[in-house]
Write an enzyme that holds these catalytic residues in place. Structure first.
Site: not given
Length: 780
Positions: A164, A166, A208, A300, A529-530
């Site tokens: 979904s 949403d 939306m 979207q 690089s996290n």
């Protein structure tokens, strides 16, 4: 679950049948989920069936239910929509329709069903499961199946995946498709803002969300919109005057544009719809501004899935198969959801009932309750948006001064964090300084006072607008201390990568020598690089993975119609393999070489042979990723030459070094939102420490818990002392010693059809959906 448990599960999978369908509105990422379910099912020894056209295909049967092979889902991970189709089906809402569906499943020997769709589709699946035994009894009575067949398939196992855009399903942090929809929205808003700026226009954008304002809320937060309309939180009476006053005040302060975001289901306090046309006409009439209206519509829902959605769908699809394999007649129907960065199993009907409660609350005009039921993340997003959208008069000025600086390499999302930190700091009554060029600028006195409007429009800009350098404070400690004293700086907020963490650690360790450093200090991790300890995610990493993924998609597509070809692609990341591993999952790579997963020449040879075998059959293209520092000897050029030599006569080889394109570009919606929330939370934390440690006319603190890394660990927003993190940090290779994403590696290998052990795989826990569980802010 250890590997032995999974091996036993694989033994039970032989001969079992699993079917997967997509239902309701399509969502980007559904194909990645279908691919994961199909391949994990085959890996587990089961027969996997793809059901075309959703429940309609289930009712119609015949060629709509097809046995899947490994290659049935090749090259679909990057496609939007759903390749197996989705359709609204009235027939399935009737007993007769479900009878036909049951017959079509039993005929194929299927008693395990994975449904990817919204709450209506999942509710339908639960009804089907509850009626299953009686449906089979009726089929026996009609003579369509034998009693033996009915007994053999006496129970239907159901697992749901929530598709979904949403993000309106309670219990899971994110639904499949929501992040991709945000990408479409932000691309359009960024484009609209450039033309609005040129002509000094106001734009009213409708997104939306007929019953849920998630897309509108997060896009407003990520774009810095001037006004927001969502169904869960209608504007107060007299909003027309209030909105026009705010738009006008914004223009008087120098803004050349206004952005108003409206969810399609926006209503006022009396439940009356608020339309984009009404808002446009109101602004034109009251203010005389050149105002345009844009309804985003189905754009979207379309387009290629984001990296987040591909990885999410893959994780959830794999977990769905394991849940089906483990299910017994007593197992409750479940939905596979996301909690932090882990897949979890949630009772299907608990989720559905909680989701329905939101709509009930809105129908009864209990809007505060509706916002609460949407969950802690939604609630905090809304509160932060309200704080940052417009400058309110400060109740009282404090005597505290805060300095904000960026350290290390630029990372997308840094500017969003600076913006929210500055604005919330001003709301708290603090004086806020900006520092150019990191610790070097702090040493050289490149410090200036910042105002609210200084950061207008910063959220969507990449790089570091403050300027950043990798310089560590140890080289300039005396000068830094001098300027902290000169400007009477009461706290430091450092937004940066591993150097940011190291820098604050050095400042903390120098407290014993310099009283001026006995102030609250906070690090917001920001690096593609996290690799910063104390957090699961760093700002910029999501944008970098998307950039690498998009490049790999184009690289693969470049070989369409040519002879068989393998691409060797080098990613950034230093010694940390997060970028290579995540990109590998998102693009369906054949291998991803990283430092944390040691490999030798025999492994490389095995990989080449494996790829050669695949290339001899139906596969036309191969993709191999290599982290830039995965091995000092097996360089990108070496791997390219090895594959070229060993694959001669079967495939040719090309090499690509992605380089700095992974570091540039506009931040992803995730990084904008995450940066905004981390900046706001950091200021709240700093303000509390300033108040608690103000004694005898000055701020003084030397406790470890006042120099912290601010991150997201699993699902908890955390502040971890920099000294505590020393024990879990590999300073030589600049990364944490243990990294959560490493458990995704077996999944990457399995999906590339390697025989791999799942000893590292952690199955989803079963969690109940309660007001308390949904109240936790996941940071998303």
């Amino acid at each position: 679950m250890c590997s032995m448990d999974l091996e036993k599960l694989k033994m039970t999978g032989a001969g079992r049948a699993i079917a997967v369908l997509t239902s309701g509105g399509d969502a980007q990422g559904m194909n990645a989920a279908v691919r994961a379910v199909a391949r994990m099912g085959i890996y587990m020894g089961a027969n996997v069936y793809l059901i075309n056209e959703g429940y309609q295909g289930l009712v119609d049967g015949g060629d709509n239910i097809k046995l899947a092979h490994w290659h049935s889902v090749t090259n679909i991970i990057q496609l939007g929509g759903t390749v197996i189709g989705s359709a609204r089906c009235k027939a399935f809402t009737t007993r007769e329709g479900r009878l036909s569906a049951a017959y079509n499943l039993v005929k194929k020997g299927i008693a395990n069903l994975c449904v990817c769709g919204g709450d209506g589709s999942l509710t339908g699946a639960n009804i089907f499961r509850a009626e299953w035994r009686s449906l089979l009894d009726e089929l026996v009575e009609r003579g369509r199946i034998s009693d033996a067949v009915a007994k053999q398939h006496g129970h239907l196992n159901i697992v749901g995946l929530v598709g979904s855009i949403d993000n309106d399903f309670c219990g899971t942090d994110m639904t499949i498709g929501a992040d991709s929809a945000l990408h479409r929205i932000m691309e359009i808003i960024d484009s609209i803002m450039t033309t609005a700026q040129s002509h000094q226009r106001t734009f009213v954008l409708e997104v939306m969300g007929r019953h849920c304002g998630y897309l509108a809320l997060v896009s407003a937060l990520a774009s810095g919109a001037d006004w927001l309309f969502i169904p869960e939180s209608p504007p107060r009476e007299g909003w027309e005057d209030h909105m026009c006053e705010r738009l006008e005040a914004s223009r008087l302060k120098g803004s050349r544009l206004n952005i108003i975001i409206v969810a399609e289901g926006a209503i006022d306090l009396n439940g009356k719809p608020i339309s984009t046309t009404f808002i446009k006409d109101l602004v034109e009439k009251r203010l005389g501004y050149d105002t345009r209206m844009t309804v985003l519509g189905h754009v979207q829902r379309g387009g290629t899935p984001s990296a987040f959605d591909r990885i999410l769908s893959t994780k959830l699809g794999v977990e769905a198969v394991i849940a089906l394999m483990e299910a017994t007649p007593d197992t409750e129907a479940c939905v596979i959801g996301l909690s932090g960065n882990h897949a979890v199993r949630l009772p299907l009907m608990e989720c559905v009932e909680m989701t329905k409660r939101v709509q009930t609350a809105m129908n009864e005009k209990k809007f505060d309750e509706a916002v609460q039921l949407r969950g802690g993340s939604f609630q905090n997003n809304l509160n932060i948006y309200k704080l940052l959208a417009f400058q309110k008069p400060t109740q009282s000025q404090t005597n505290f001064s805060l300095a904000i600086l960026n350290v290390g390499a630029p990372a997308p999302g840094m500017n969003a964090a600076v913006r929210s930190a500055l604005r919330l700091g001003l709301c708290h009554g603090h004086k806020v300084y900006g520092v150019n060029d990191g610790f070097q600028g702090l040493a050289e006195g490149s410090i200036f006072e910042m105002q609210w409007q200084n950061v207008a429009g910063w959220t969507g800009q990449g790089g570091s607008l403050l300027g950043t350098k990798r310089t560590l404070p140890s080289k300039h400690m005396e000068k830094i201390v001098g300027n902290i004293t000169k400007f009477n700086i009461s706290a430091l907020l450092v937004i940066g990568g591993f150097e940011g963490y190291q820098g604050v650690l050095q400042l903390f360790e120098a407290r014993s020598r310099y009283d001026a450093l006995c102030i609250p200090m906070c690090v917001i991790p920001a690096t593609i690089s996290n690799n910063v300890p104390g957090t699961d995610f760093s700002l910029g990493a999501d944008t970098a993975v998307n950039a690498a993924m998009e490049s790999c998609d184009k690289i693969k597509q470049s070989a369409t119609g040519t002879k068989r070809r393998v691409f060797v692609v080098e990613t950034m990341g230093g010694y940390c393999g997060y970028l290579a591993t995540s990109t590998g999952i998102a693009v369906g790579a054949d291998a991803a070489y990283i430092f944390e997963d040691p490999f030798n020449i025999q492994d490389l040879k095995t990989n080449v042979e494996h790829l050669s075998e695949k290339m001899k059959k139906d596969i036309q293209r191969g993709l191999v990723l290599r982290n830039e520092k995965c091995h000092e000897n097996y360089t990108t050029d070496f791997i390219y030459r090895l594959y070229s030599s060993e694959g001669k006569g079967i495939f040719d080889c090309r090499v690509n070094v992605l380089g700095y394109l992974q570091q540039g570009g506009a931040p992803s919606p995730f990084d904008r939102n995450f940066g905004t929330k981390l900046g706001a939370r950091a200021i709240q934390w700093i303000s509390e420490r300033l108040t608690d440690n103000f004694k005898q006319g000055r701020v003084f603190t030397n406790s470890a818990d006042t120099a912290c890394v601010h991150g997201l660990c699993r699902k908890v927003i955390s502040f971890t002392p920099v000294t505590e993190l020393k024990a879990v940090t590999d300073f030589e290779h600049r990364m944490p010693k243990v990294q959560w994403w490493f458990t995704l590696r077996p999944m990457l290998k399995m999906l590339a059809r390697y025989q791999t052990s799942f000893c590292e795989y952690v199955p989803g826990e079963f969690e109940h959906v309660t007001l308390r569980s949904i109240s936790i802010d996941s940071g998303i």
